[in-house]
Design a protein around this motif. Sequence first.
Motif, PDB file in Angstrom:
ATOM      1  N   ASP A 134       0.965  -1.096   0.022  1.00 44.65           N
ATOM      2  CA  ASP A 134      -0.179   0.076   0.019  1.00 44.65           C
ATOM      3  C   ASP A 134       0.970   1.389  -0.158  1.00 44.65           C
ATOM      4  O   ASP A 134       0.507   2.199  -0.697  1.00 44.65           O
ATOM      5  N   CYS A 135       2.117   1.345   0.588  1.00 46.02           N
ATOM      6  CA  CYS A 135       2.893   2.284   0.921  1.00 46.02           C
ATOM      7  C   CYS A 135       3.723   2.753  -0.159  1.00 46.02           C
ATOM      8  O   CYS A 135       4.117   3.923  -0.340  1.00 46.02           O
ATOM      9  N   VAL A 136       3.898   1.639  -1.177  1.00 50.40           N
ATOM     10  CA  VAL A 136       4.814   2.243  -2.439  1.00 50.40           C
ATOM     11  C   VAL A 136       3.953   3.047  -3.237  1.00 50.40           C
ATOM     12  O   VAL A 136       2.669   2.608  -3.547  1.00 50.40           O
ATOM     13  N   GLY A 141      -4.515   3.418   0.885  1.00 49.66           N
ATOM     14  CA  GLY A 141      -5.622   2.428   1.172  1.00 49.66           C
ATOM     15  C   GLY A 141      -6.287   1.975   0.097  1.00 49.66           C
ATOM     16  O   GLY A 141      -7.499   1.607  -0.249  1.00 49.66           O
ATOM     17  N   CYS A 142      -5.201   1.890  -0.956  1.00 45.26           N
ATOM     18  CA  CYS A 142      -5.738   1.326  -2.380  1.00 45.26           C
ATOM     19  C   CYS A 142      -4.705   0.252  -2.631  1.00 45.26           C
ATOM     20  O   CYS A 142      -3.548   0.644  -2.777  1.00 45.26           O
ATOM     21  N   LEU A 143      -5.339  -0.691  -3.520  1.00 46.71           N
ATOM     22  CA  LEU A 143      -4.422  -1.954  -3.957  1.00 46.71           C
ATOM     23  C   LEU A 143      -5.009  -2.355  -5.436  1.00 46.71           C
ATOM     24  O   LEU A 143      -6.135  -2.647  -5.370  1.00 46.71           O
ATOM     25  N   ASN A 144      -4.001  -2.497  -6.338  1.00 42.59           N
ATOM     26  CA  ASN A 144      -4.478  -3.057  -7.595  1.00 42.59           C
ATOM     27  C   ASN A 144      -4.321  -4.618  -7.459  1.00 42.59           C
ATOM     28  O   ASN A 144      -3.271  -5.009  -7.836  1.00 42.59           O
ATOM     29  N   ARG A 175      -9.069   3.748   5.445  1.00 43.80           N
ATOM     30  CA  ARG A 175      -8.794   2.479   5.097  1.00 43.80           C
ATOM     31  C   ARG A 175      -7.053   2.569   5.254  1.00 43.80           C
ATOM     32  O   ARG A 175      -6.617   1.554   5.590  1.00 43.80           O
ATOM     33  N   ALA A 176      -6.519   3.550   4.856  1.00 46.54           N
ATOM     34  CA  ALA A 176      -5.068   3.509   4.802  1.00 46.54           C
ATOM     35  C   ALA A 176      -4.541   3.635   6.362  1.00 46.54           C
ATOM     36  O   ALA A 176      -3.560   2.721   6.449  1.00 46.54           O
TER      37      ALA A 176
END
Length: 409
Positions: A134-136, A141-144, A175-176
């Motif tokens: 997530d932090c890259v 709070g978002c993921l592919n 979410r993050a």
Amino acid sequence: MVVGRYRNILLLILGLLLLGVQAVKDEDSDDTVQRIPTMDTYIRAQNLIRKIESMSGDVERSLVMVLRNVLSHSLSLVMAELIKTQEMDISQLEAIHITGYSQLTQDQIDTITRISRSALVGSKNKAVRLTFHDCVGGCNGCLNVNNPDNKGLEGLVADIETVYQDNNFSEIISRADLWALLGIWSINQTIIANNEDCDTCEEVPDLEVTFKWGRKDCATAPYSDDDVGLPAATFDHDELMEFFSDEFDFNDREVTALMGVHTLGAAKIFNSGFHGTWISGGANGTSGAVFFNNQYFINMASLDWNLAQRLCTSLSDVDSDLCSNGETTGWQWNVAGKGFNLNADMSLFKDFDTDSDGKPSCTYSTCPPAPTTTVVEEFAASNTVWIQEFSKVYTKMLAHGSDELQDVN
């Protein structure tokens, strides 16, 4: 559908009206009553804007923009009034404007953690992995989940999202922030598990990471189509250090400390093309990937590692019927019964180049030391030294992309 959409418009109008609901007596006069909005009203109005702005439809959009302009002007007046009458700190109000929340209390954090941990059963290592992925690009709070590098995380993201929605956590925490909180909690739990299992080994000191909040979710959270550019498993030493320097501004020591998180990790051939558990034996020879300790560094510096591609049909914990004809893992470093390493891991201890297939240019016994070999040996010698360094770099990672995080009250 139309009624549902315009119901939201009516709610926004109601939010505008609520901006002046609280009567407060003026300090200078017993007769004068001044009406000012409350902090709670301000927060609710901010959150309402975010919800309405996510709606589709040209007519709605035009109405929303008109109402939002009026509301934004009112909110700026509210900020000034709250600072004057309630002595609110400007940094706190700025955090509300960014995140939609005024504060988080320890009681709220404890409740959120207690409810959310049901989603982490058997997945604490994945929760920690999720924080890095997530932090890259910035913790948002978002993921592919369609990106192959994120395979294995889609189930966890869905489980956490179910808890998030079912408990209306969107009114309390982003979410993050939740993903960061659960990552910290998971590490703490695996430290406790290590120390409870440890009879003769060195105990791991407490993680020195204090949760702070204020991360902002992306507009489509928890999912995204963005490719943030995760590091490759085939990186050599220079490539690994360059990635973390460019992305996080980490130095070589910080990168080495962070990589120790792989003590909890495992890879599956159908997810990443590699296969194994980084640490196959726990603190007292039990199953790996459940204890947070410096065994990752101990193994790297002391075992005789074999470089090989493993045949899919030979993997004991894989259904061979799912293997393609002749399918193998990528080049990886293995010690039977002890664990495995990727090139990116071993590059901390050995200096090598790789060819186009990811094969290193030398073996464990013939590769020269890497520039961080002595750091690996230092961490291998002491859980305390490693945890201190890891705590600092993990804190730095969890703040990536956030200008100013807030303390929990």
